[in-house]
Design a protein around this motif. Structure first.
Motif, PDB file in Angstrom:
ATOM      1  N   ILE A  25       0.843  -1.196   0.000  1.00  0.00           N
ATOM      2  CA  ILE A  25       0.000   0.000   0.000  1.00  0.00           C
ATOM      3  C   ILE A  25       0.879   1.248   0.000  1.00  0.00           C
ATOM      4  O   ILE A  25       0.630   2.195  -0.740  1.00  0.00           O
ATOM      5  N   ARG A  26       1.930   1.245   0.796  1.00  0.00           N
ATOM      6  CA  ARG A  26       2.851   2.391   0.826  1.00  0.00           C
ATOM      7  C   ARG A  26       3.531   2.596  -0.521  1.00  0.00           C
ATOM      8  O   ARG A  26       3.767   3.725  -0.948  1.00  0.00           O
ATOM      9  N   ARG A  27       3.855   1.497  -1.222  1.00  0.00           N
ATOM     10  CA  ARG A  27       4.431   1.609  -2.563  1.00  0.00           C
ATOM     11  C   ARG A  27       3.447   2.272  -3.517  1.00  0.00           C
ATOM     12  O   ARG A  27       3.836   3.090  -4.358  1.00  0.00           O
ATOM     13  N   GLY A  28       2.169   1.921  -3.404  1.00  0.00           N
ATOM     14  CA  GLY A  28       1.139   2.541  -4.240  1.00  0.00           C
ATOM     15  C   GLY A  28       1.018   4.032  -3.983  1.00  0.00           C
ATOM     16  O   GLY A  28       0.791   4.813  -4.906  1.00  0.00           O
ATOM     17  N   ILE A  29       1.176   4.437  -2.741  1.00  0.00           N
ATOM     18  CA  ILE A  29       1.156   5.859  -2.399  1.00  0.00           C
ATOM     19  C   ILE A  29       2.378   6.540  -3.016  1.00  0.00           C
ATOM     20  O   ILE A  29       2.275   7.596  -3.629  1.00  0.00           O
ATOM     21  N   SER A  30       3.529   5.908  -2.884  1.00  0.00           N
ATOM     22  CA  SER A  30       4.778   6.473  -3.376  1.00  0.00           C
ATOM     23  C   SER A  30       4.789   6.648  -4.895  1.00  0.00           C
ATOM     24  O   SER A  30       5.259   7.660  -5.408  1.00  0.00           O
ATOM     25  N   ASP A  31       4.255   5.667  -5.624  1.00  0.00           N
ATOM     26  CA  ASP A  31       4.282   5.765  -7.095  1.00  0.00           C
ATOM     27  C   ASP A  31       3.078   6.516  -7.671  1.00  0.00           C
ATOM     28  O   ASP A  31       2.951   6.665  -8.878  1.00  0.00           O
ATOM     29  N   GLY A  32       2.188   6.999  -6.792  1.00  0.00           N
ATOM     30  CA  GLY A  32       1.069   7.813  -7.254  1.00  0.00           C
ATOM     31  C   GLY A  32      -0.179   7.035  -7.620  1.00  0.00           C
ATOM     32  O   GLY A  32      -1.175   7.624  -8.030  1.00  0.00           O
ATOM     33  N   THR A  33      -0.154   5.714  -7.484  1.00  0.00           N
ATOM     34  CA  THR A  33      -1.328   4.896  -7.783  1.00  0.00           C
ATOM     35  C   THR A  33      -2.457   5.180  -6.808  1.00  0.00           C
ATOM     36  O   THR A  33      -3.623   5.193  -7.186  1.00  0.00           O
ATOM     37  N   LEU A  34      -2.114   5.389  -5.545  1.00  0.00           N
ATOM     38  CA  LEU A  34      -3.100   5.688  -4.501  1.00  0.00           C
ATOM     39  C   LEU A  34      -2.918   7.119  -4.028  1.00  0.00           C
ATOM     40  O   LEU A  34      -1.793   7.573  -3.823  1.00  0.00           O
ATOM     41  N   ASP A  47      -7.263   8.057   0.358  1.00  0.00           N
ATOM     42  CA  ASP A  47      -8.552   8.385  -0.229  1.00  0.00           C
ATOM     43  C   ASP A  47      -9.216   7.074  -0.665  1.00  0.00           C
ATOM     44  O   ASP A  47      -8.688   6.362  -1.520  1.00  0.00           O
ATOM     45  N   ALA A  48     -10.359   6.754  -0.078  1.00  0.00           N
ATOM     46  CA  ALA A  48     -11.035   5.488  -0.360  1.00  0.00           C
ATOM     47  C   ALA A  48     -11.428   5.368  -1.826  1.00  0.00           C
ATOM     48  O   ALA A  48     -11.424   4.267  -2.390  1.00  0.00           O
ATOM     49  N   ALA A  49     -11.742   6.474  -2.479  1.00  0.00           N
ATOM     50  CA  ALA A  49     -12.125   6.427  -3.890  1.00  0.00           C
ATOM     51  C   ALA A  49     -10.962   5.996  -4.780  1.00  0.00           C
ATOM     52  O   ALA A  49     -11.171   5.361  -5.812  1.00  0.00           O
ATOM     53  N   SER A  50      -9.739   6.308  -4.376  1.00  0.00           N
ATOM     54  CA  SER A  50      -8.585   5.926  -5.193  1.00  0.00           C
ATOM     55  C   SER A  50      -8.325   4.420  -5.123  1.00  0.00           C
ATOM     56  O   SER A  50      -7.670   3.870  -6.002  1.00  0.00           O
ATOM     57  N   LEU A  51      -8.837   3.756  -4.100  1.00  0.00           N
ATOM     58  CA  LEU A  51      -8.664   2.303  -3.997  1.00  0.00           C
ATOM     59  C   LEU A  51      -9.427   1.576  -5.095  1.00  0.00           C
ATOM     60  O   LEU A  51      -8.960   0.583  -5.640  1.00  0.00           O
ATOM     61  N   ALA A  52     -10.613   2.077  -5.430  1.00  0.00           N
ATOM     62  CA  ALA A  52     -11.433   1.430  -6.449  1.00  0.00           C
ATOM     63  C   ALA A  52     -10.792   1.521  -7.829  1.00  0.00           C
ATOM     64  O   ALA A  52     -10.929   0.607  -8.643  1.00  0.00           O
ATOM     65  N   SER A  53     -10.086   2.602  -8.080  1.00  0.00           N
ATOM     66  CA  SER A  53      -9.483   2.781  -9.396  1.00  0.00           C
ATOM     67  C   SER A  53      -8.024   2.337  -9.450  1.00  0.00           C
ATOM     68  O   SER A  53      -7.375   2.513 -10.471  1.00  0.00           O
ATOM     69  N   ALA A  54      -7.518   1.779  -8.382  1.00  0.00           N
ATOM     70  CA  ALA A  54      -6.098   1.431  -8.316  1.00  0.00           C
ATOM     71  C   ALA A  54      -5.757   0.164  -9.093  1.00  0.00           C
ATOM     72  O   ALA A  54      -4.661   0.036  -9.612  1.00  0.00           O
ATOM     73  N   GLY A  55      -6.667  -0.763  -9.176  1.00  0.00           N
ATOM     74  CA  GLY A  55      -6.367  -2.030  -9.842  1.00  0.00           C
ATOM     75  C   GLY A  55      -6.422  -1.916 -11.350  1.00  0.00           C
ATOM     76  O   GLY A  55      -7.018  -1.000 -11.904  1.00  0.00           O
ATOM     77  N   ARG A  56      -5.777  -2.845 -12.012  1.00  0.00           N
ATOM     78  CA  ARG A  56      -5.836  -2.901 -13.472  1.00  0.00           C
ATOM     79  C   ARG A  56      -6.892  -3.910 -13.876  1.00  0.00           C
ATOM     80  O   ARG A  56      -7.065  -4.937 -13.228  1.00  0.00           O
ATOM     81  N   PRO A  57      -7.578  -3.667 -14.980  1.00  0.00           N
ATOM     82  CA  PRO A  57      -8.535  -4.672 -15.471  1.00  0.00           C
ATOM     83  C   PRO A  57      -7.780  -5.927 -15.880  1.00  0.00           C
ATOM     84  O   PRO A  57      -6.690  -5.862 -16.448  1.00  0.00           O
TER      85      PRO A  57
END
Length: 65
Positions: A25-34, A47-57
């Motif tokens: 999760i911290r890596r996702g914050i660092s690279d801008g994914t979250l 931001d809870a909304a960024s969790l929904a869009s974080a994954g790839r299809p």
């Protein structure tokens, strides 16, 4: 003052829900994914909304039988 309407969650909550480590999760914050905000010197909320869009299809190849 910045008032947010989106819920903010701790780092532990999405890690447990997604079955990954807090380091991931911290890596996702660092690279801008979250998207996350720092509240005070140590407290980080995501931001809870960024969790929904974080994954790839996921694309699944059809097996011809």
């Amino acid at each position: 003052m910045d008032t947010r309407s989106e819920p903010l969650v701790s780092i532990d909550e999405p890690a447990a829900r997604l079955g990954v480590s807090t380091k991931t999760i911290r890596r996702g914050i660092s690279d801008g994914t979250l998207k996350a905000v720092r509240i005070g010197p140590r407290l980080i909320r995501i931001d809870a909304a960024s969790l929904a869009s974080a994954g790839r299809p996921l694309t699944v190849a059809r097996a011809d039988r």
